[in-house]
Motif scaffolding. Sequence first.
Motif, PDB file in Angstrom:
ATOM      1  N   SER A   1       0.839  -1.195   0.000  1.00 27.19           N
ATOM      2  CA  SER A   1       0.000   0.000   0.000  1.00 27.19           C
ATOM      3  C   SER A   1       0.875   1.247   0.000  1.00 27.19           C
ATOM      4  N   THR A   2       0.379   2.328  -0.631  1.00 26.78           N
ATOM      5  CA  THR A   2       1.085   3.611  -0.592  1.00 26.78           C
ATOM      6  C   THR A   2       0.603   4.464   0.582  1.00 26.78           C
ATOM      7  N   ASN A   3      -0.231   3.904   1.429  1.00 23.48           N
ATOM      8  CA  ASN A   3      -0.780   4.652   2.562  1.00 23.48           C
ATOM      9  C   ASN A   3       0.252   4.720   3.690  1.00 23.48           C
ATOM     10  N   TYR A   4       0.772   5.925   3.919  1.00 21.13           N
ATOM     11  CA  TYR A   4       1.773   6.121   4.970  1.00 21.13           C
ATOM     12  C   TYR A   4       1.076   6.433   6.292  1.00 21.13           C
ATOM     13  N   VAL A   5       1.293   5.590   7.263  1.00 21.22           N
ATOM     14  CA  VAL A   5       0.729   5.795   8.594  1.00 21.22           C
ATOM     15  C   VAL A   5       1.774   6.504   9.450  1.00 21.22           C
ATOM     16  N   ARG A   6       1.428   7.662   9.963  1.00 18.56           N
ATOM     17  CA  ARG A   6       2.395   8.504  10.673  1.00 18.56           C
ATOM     18  C   ARG A   6       2.646   8.005  12.097  1.00 18.56           C
ATOM     19  N   LYS A   7       3.520   7.015  12.203  1.00 16.33           N
ATOM     20  CA  LYS A   7       3.804   6.517  13.555  1.00 16.33           C
ATOM     21  C   LYS A   7       5.207   5.945  13.719  1.00 16.33           C
ATOM     22  N   ASN A   8       5.849   5.492  12.641  1.00 17.17           N
ATOM     23  CA  ASN A   8       7.148   4.841  12.806  1.00 17.17           C
ATOM     24  C   ASN A   8       8.184   5.379  11.814  1.00 17.17           C
ATOM     25  N   LYS A   9       8.302   6.697  11.763  1.00 19.22           N
ATOM     26  CA  LYS A   9       9.199   7.331  10.799  1.00 19.22           C
ATOM     27  C   LYS A   9      10.662   6.915  10.984  1.00 19.22           C
ATOM     28  N   LYS A  10      11.095   6.805  12.232  1.00 23.68           N
ATOM     29  CA  LYS A  10      12.485   6.406  12.478  1.00 23.68           C
ATOM     30  C   LYS A  10      12.800   5.063  11.834  1.00 23.68           C
ATOM     31  N   GLU A  11      11.909   4.096  11.996  1.00 18.43           N
ATOM     32  CA  GLU A  11      12.160   2.755  11.455  1.00 18.43           C
ATOM     33  C   GLU A  11      12.104   2.755   9.929  1.00 18.43           C
ATOM     34  N   ILE A  12      11.202   3.552   9.362  1.00 21.41           N
ATOM     35  CA  ILE A  12      11.098   3.629   7.909  1.00 21.41           C
ATOM     36  C   ILE A  12      12.358   4.257   7.316  1.00 21.41           C
ATOM     37  N   LEU A  13      12.847   5.330   7.929  1.00 20.91           N
ATOM     38  CA  LEU A  13      14.064   5.975   7.434  1.00 20.91           C
ATOM     39  C   LEU A  13      15.281   5.078   7.613  1.00 20.91           C
ATOM     40  N   LYS A  14      15.322   4.345   8.713  1.00 21.06           N
ATOM     41  CA  LYS A  14      16.418   3.387   8.921  1.00 21.06           C
ATOM     42  C   LYS A  14      16.432   2.341   7.811  1.00 21.06           C
ATOM     43  N   ALA A  15      15.255   1.796   7.477  1.00 20.38           N
ATOM     44  CA  ALA A  15      15.163   0.805   6.401  1.00 20.38           C
ATOM     45  C   ALA A  15      15.558   1.415   5.063  1.00 20.38           C
ATOM     46  N   LEU A  16      15.141   2.653   4.829  1.00 24.12           N
ATOM     47  CA  LEU A  16      15.481   3.334   3.576  1.00 24.12           C
ATOM     48  C   LEU A  16      16.989   3.479   3.433  1.00 24.12           C
ATOM     49  N   VAL A  17      17.645   3.891   4.497  1.00 25.16           N
ATOM     50  CA  VAL A  17      19.101   4.062   4.467  1.00 25.16           C
ATOM     51  C   VAL A  17      19.798   2.725   4.244  1.00 25.16           C
ATOM     52  N   GLN A  18      19.424   1.732   5.024  1.00 28.63           N
ATOM     53  CA  GLN A  18      20.133   0.454   4.980  1.00 28.63           C
ATOM     54  C   GLN A  18      19.878  -0.327   3.699  1.00 28.63           C
ATOM     55  N   ARG A  19      18.667  -0.214   3.149  1.00 28.68           N
ATOM     56  CA  ARG A  19      18.300  -1.059   2.011  1.00 28.68           C
ATOM     57  C   ARG A  19      18.370  -0.356   0.658  1.00 28.68           C
ATOM     58  N   LEU A  20      18.453   0.980   0.659  1.00 28.44           N
ATOM     59  CA  LEU A  20      18.544   1.705  -0.609  1.00 28.44           C
ATOM     60  C   LEU A  20      19.743   2.643  -0.630  1.00 28.44           C
ATOM     61  N   ILE A  21      19.755   3.647   0.231  1.00 27.61           N
ATOM     62  CA  ILE A  21      20.741   4.722   0.122  1.00 27.61           C
ATOM     63  C   ILE A  21      22.171   4.221   0.307  1.00 27.61           C
ATOM     64  N   ASN A  22      22.374   3.268   1.201  1.00 32.68           N
ATOM     65  CA  ASN A  22      23.731   2.747   1.409  1.00 32.68           C
ATOM     66  C   ASN A  22      24.238   1.931   0.216  1.00 32.68           C
ATOM     67  N   ASN A  23      23.355   1.650  -0.743  1.00 31.49           N
ATOM     68  CA  ASN A  23      23.758   0.936  -1.964  1.00 31.49           C
ATOM     69  C   ASN A  23      24.095   1.883  -3.113  1.00 31.49           C
TER      70      ASN A  23
ATOM     71  N   ASN B   1       4.088  -2.628   3.596  1.00 28.88           N
ATOM     72  CA  ASN B   1       3.405  -3.887   3.865  1.00 28.88           C
ATOM     73  C   ASN B   1       3.391  -4.082   5.369  1.00 28.88           C
ATOM     74  N   GLU B   2       2.200  -4.025   5.955  1.00 29.05           N
ATOM     75  CA  GLU B   2       2.030  -4.111   7.410  1.00 29.05           C
ATOM     76  C   GLU B   2       2.893  -3.066   8.126  1.00 29.05           C
ATOM     77  N   GLY B   3       2.921  -1.871   7.549  1.00 24.40           N
ATOM     78  CA  GLY B   3       3.614  -0.752   8.172  1.00 24.40           C
ATOM     79  C   GLY B   3       5.102  -0.691   7.909  1.00 24.40           C
ATOM     80  N   GLU B   4       5.662  -1.701   7.243  1.00 26.53           N
ATOM     81  CA  GLU B   4       7.093  -1.718   6.967  1.00 26.53           C
ATOM     82  C   GLU B   4       7.364  -1.336   5.516  1.00 26.53           C
ATOM     83  N   LEU B   5       8.478  -0.648   5.297  1.00 26.53           N
ATOM     84  CA  LEU B   5       8.855  -0.242   3.947  1.00 26.53           C
ATOM     85  C   LEU B   5       9.250  -1.464   3.124  1.00 26.53           C
ATOM     86  N   CYS B   6       8.571  -1.645   1.979  1.00 27.15           N
ATOM     87  CA  CYS B   6       8.889  -2.810   1.142  1.00 27.15           C
ATOM     88  C   CYS B   6       9.172  -2.416  -0.309  1.00 27.15           C
TER      89      CYS B   6
END
Length: 226
Positions: free
Chosen positions: A31-53, A131-136
């Motif tokens: 889903s593209t629906n962003y639920v405003r509750k876990n921004k830190k975890e989403i940004l951490k996943a973005l850095v580790q799984r995309l930006i660091n590559n 997917n279930e609140g996690e960046l996929c």
Amino acid sequence: LDFYKDVNLLPKLLYVGQSYNYIVYSFISGSTNYVRKNKKEILKALVQRLINNYKTVPHSVGWGWANEPTDSWQGFLLNRVIEANKILDSHLEKDDLNFVLELVKSPNRNSFNREPFLLHGDCGVHNFIFNEGELCGVIDPTPVFGEPLYDLIYAFCSSPDDLTKETINSAASHLIIKGNKSEQLLYEEVLIGLYLRLATCIRHHPNDLEDYLKAWNYWKNIIKDT
């Protein structure tokens, strides 16, 4: 998408029209629906799984928009700020533009990598798949030649929630490609990114303006106090 075909957070490029009018890429379930509750975890996943590559661009022809590069990263940011000011002029104090221009023109803006990296360029929550609140997944790139921190700050500023020092510090701590960024320089980059986001907010999400203006004053005070 082709350059980063091994990054599993991005869709797979399936077809490119001969005239480059369209592309086809693989479907990412979620889903593209962003639920405003876990921004830190989403940004951490973005850095580790995309930006660091991210990798530097071989035989780069400049900085900024991949289809219209400029001769420097500083020049790209300057052009973006000037365009944003056309929208923000009636919403912010007159000194705000001069304050941001001073930051952009500072030698600090050229204190990082000598070669640009290929960035997503439109790395905001509107292009995230959850997917279930996690960046996929991260879709719809607008390629930019620049520094990786730009995509992180773009994502950080792309929603008005949790725009705090603690959140950006947490996300930036996971960056492998940092350059020589001090906390002060990181905060300056955030203020520049927030200025650009304010213009986008007025254009596309005016209901968020009040929250963004609160964040703007919060970050201005941080820069002025450090």
